[in-house]
Design an enzyme around this catalytic site. Structure first.
Site, PDB file in Angstrom:
ATOM      1  N   ASP A  63     -13.594 -12.919   7.552  1.00 51.44           N
ATOM      2  CA  ASP A  63     -14.644 -12.992   8.576  1.00 51.44           C
ATOM      3  C   ASP A  63     -15.069 -14.446   8.838  1.00 51.44           C
ATOM      4  O   ASP A  63     -14.674 -15.364   8.126  1.00 51.44           O
ATOM      5  CB  ASP A  63     -15.863 -12.159   8.132  1.00 51.44           C
ATOM      6  CG  ASP A  63     -16.212 -12.357   6.642  1.00 51.44           C
ATOM      7  OD1 ASP A  63     -16.871 -11.487   6.081  1.00 51.44           O
ATOM      8  OD2 ASP A  63     -15.808 -13.380   6.058  1.00 51.44           O
ATOM      9  N   ASN A 129     -25.881  -3.900   0.747  1.00 46.01           N
ATOM     10  CA  ASN A 129     -26.006  -2.654   1.538  1.00 46.01           C
ATOM     11  C   ASN A 129     -24.664  -1.946   1.679  1.00 46.01           C
ATOM     12  O   ASN A 129     -24.506  -1.062   2.511  1.00 46.01           O
ATOM     13  CB  ASN A 129     -26.602  -2.961   2.930  1.00 46.01           C
ATOM     14  CG  ASN A 129     -25.681  -3.853   3.763  1.00 46.01           C
ATOM     15  OD1 ASN A 129     -24.608  -4.258   3.295  1.00 46.01           O
ATOM     16  ND2 ASN A 129     -26.076  -4.132   4.982  1.00 46.01           N
ATOM     17  N   HIS A 131     -21.773  -3.289   2.577  1.00 47.29           N
ATOM     18  CA  HIS A 131     -20.802  -3.798   3.551  1.00 47.29           C
ATOM     19  C   HIS A 131     -19.631  -4.459   2.838  1.00 47.29           C
ATOM     20  O   HIS A 131     -19.769  -4.999   1.750  1.00 47.29           O
ATOM     21  CB  HIS A 131     -21.464  -4.753   4.550  1.00 47.29           C
ATOM     22  CG  HIS A 131     -21.876  -6.081   4.019  1.00 47.29           C
ATOM     23  ND1 HIS A 131     -23.193  -6.484   3.956  1.00 47.29           N
ATOM     24  CD2 HIS A 131     -21.155  -7.116   3.544  1.00 47.29           C
ATOM     25  CE1 HIS A 131     -23.249  -7.712   3.472  1.00 47.29           C
ATOM     26  NE2 HIS A 131     -22.036  -8.107   3.211  1.00 47.29           N
ATOM     27  N   GLU A 136     -20.886  -3.658   8.583  1.00 50.66           N
ATOM     28  CA  GLU A 136     -22.212  -3.203   8.167  1.00 50.66           C
ATOM     29  C   GLU A 136     -22.296  -1.678   8.188  1.00 50.66           C
ATOM     30  O   GLU A 136     -21.459  -1.013   8.825  1.00 50.66           O
ATOM     31  CB  GLU A 136     -23.251  -3.772   9.133  1.00 50.66           C
ATOM     32  CG  GLU A 136     -23.323  -5.278   9.151  1.00 50.66           C
ATOM     33  CD  GLU A 136     -24.111  -5.852   7.961  1.00 50.66           C
ATOM     34  OE1 GLU A 136     -24.510  -6.998   8.059  1.00 50.66           O
ATOM     35  OE2 GLU A 136     -24.314  -5.148   6.945  1.00 50.66           O
TER      36      GLU A 136
HETATM   37  O1  LIG Z   1     -20.508 -12.459  -2.955  1.00 48.08           O
HETATM   38  P1  LIG Z   1     -21.830 -12.416  -2.221  1.00 48.08           P
HETATM   39  O2  LIG Z   1     -22.369 -13.762  -1.869  1.00 48.08           O
HETATM   40  O3  LIG Z   1     -22.836 -11.520  -2.910  1.00 48.08           O
HETATM   41  O4  LIG Z   1     -21.508 -11.741  -0.794  1.00 48.08           O
HETATM   42  C1  LIG Z   1     -21.173 -10.365  -0.741  1.00 48.08           C
HETATM   43  C2  LIG Z   1     -20.531 -10.095   0.593  1.00 48.08           C
HETATM   44  O5  LIG Z   1     -21.366 -10.576   1.671  1.00 48.08           O
HETATM   45  C3  LIG Z   1     -20.560 -11.383   2.537  1.00 48.08           C
HETATM   46  O6  LIG Z   1     -20.720 -12.727   2.164  1.00 48.08           O
HETATM   47  C4  LIG Z   1     -20.972 -11.170   3.970  1.00 48.08           C
HETATM   48  O7  LIG Z   1     -22.348 -11.299   4.030  1.00 48.08           O
HETATM   49  C5  LIG Z   1     -19.157 -10.924   2.289  1.00 48.08           C
HETATM   50  O8  LIG Z   1     -18.209 -11.837   2.762  1.00 48.08           O
HETATM   51  C6  LIG Z   1     -19.204 -10.800   0.798  1.00 48.08           C
HETATM   52  O9  LIG Z   1     -18.129 -10.048   0.299  1.00 48.08           O
END
Ligand SMILES: O=P(O)(O)OC[C@H]1O[C@](O)(CO)[C@@H](O)[C@@H]1O
Length: 254
Positions: A63, A129, A131, A136
């Site tokens: 992404d 959440n 995702h 989402e």
């Molecule tokens: O590893 P983190 O910083 O908790 O992020 C969890 C998820 O949220 C994201 O950064 C997107 O918000 C994803 O790319 C990632 O897998």
């Protein structure tokens, strides 16, 4: 789903890194799907420390924020260069263009690219959440690469990388759930208490668009690597089996 529950986040990262290293070994070509966020940072350090040879590896990222050019300090392009690519050369690397003049056209280009090269192993994190990438809750399970509106909880979770919440983009380009499910193998890493509810639903709830990661239950080759905190909302028996699997993982490689 193959579930391993390590004692610490570092051990979880070590397991996931070792799995990737083993998959790359001996291959002439390999397509590796990469993730951003805090979770993979420790693993990318292991790539560097180990001086892992990735000269035969093509990478594709999940992404990118819309509105951030590749050289923006908070773009995922920049994140990947800083955390990995500046020190570990890949054969080629692909990240969606957040500064594309036509984001919808960029989603079609990226989807076609990812499908054409085919991902051998996709590394994933998971949001609080549920995702995965920026899919989402509510995202259609058959979604391809698309433009997504970021939820306030996701923007809030990522504001730590920006000076203020107002600077956190509201949209992103993300591989869709169907795009991700097309990978031959998936390794998902989750650590910390913040992820415990999402991990519980991912593994133990009926697949639902409310918890996008539940779709992974339908994938034939998924390894979920957790630390104890991220596993803490799962059934006791699952935690125990996962802990044994993690201990076995280390013992056979000692
Ligand atoms: O590893 P983190 O910083 O908790 O992020 C969890 C998820 O949220 C994201 O950064 C997107 O918000 C994803 O790319 C990632 O897998």
């Amino acid at each position: 789903m193959n579930i391993l529950v390590a004692n610490t986040p570092q051990d979880a990262e070590q397991i996931a890194y070792t799995l990737i290293k083993e998959r790359l070994a001996g291959k002439r070509e390999f397509v590796l799907g990469l993730a951003t966020g805090s979770t993979p940072v420790g693993m990318y350090k292991m790539f560097k420390q180990d001086r892992l040879d990735c000269s035969h590896v093509t990478s594709v990222n999940l992404d990118e924020y819309i509105g951030l050019a590749p050289d923006h300090p908070q773009s995922y392009h920049h994140f990947m260069e800083e955390k990995l690519f500046d020190d570990v050369p890949f054969k080629e690397s692909h990240v969606p263009r957040g500064d594309a003049p036509d984001p919808e056209q960029e989603t079609a280009r990226y989807e076609a690219l990812v499908r054409s090269i085919g991902v051998d192993l996709q590394l994933l994190g998971i949001g609080e959440n549920g995702h995965i990438a920026f899919n989402e809750p509510g995202t259609a399970l058959d979604a391809k690469t698309h433009v997504t509106e970021l939820t306030e909880s996701t923007r809030e979770a990522n504001r730590r990388f920006f000076d203020s919440i107002d600077e956190v983009p509201t949209q992103a380009i993300t591989m869709g759930l169907d795009t991700i499910m097309n990978a031959r193998e998936i390794v998902l890493v989750a650590t910390g208490t913040r992820k415990a509810e999402a991990v519980h639903h991912m593994i133990e709830s009926v697949p639902t668009i409310e918890w996008p990661a539940t779709i992974l239950q339908a994938h034939p080759s998924v390894t979920v690597v957790l630390d104890k905190e991220a596993a803490s909302r799962c059934a006791e028996a699952l935690q125990a089996r996962g802990n044994e699997a993690a201990a076995r993982f280390f013992s056979i490689r000692a």
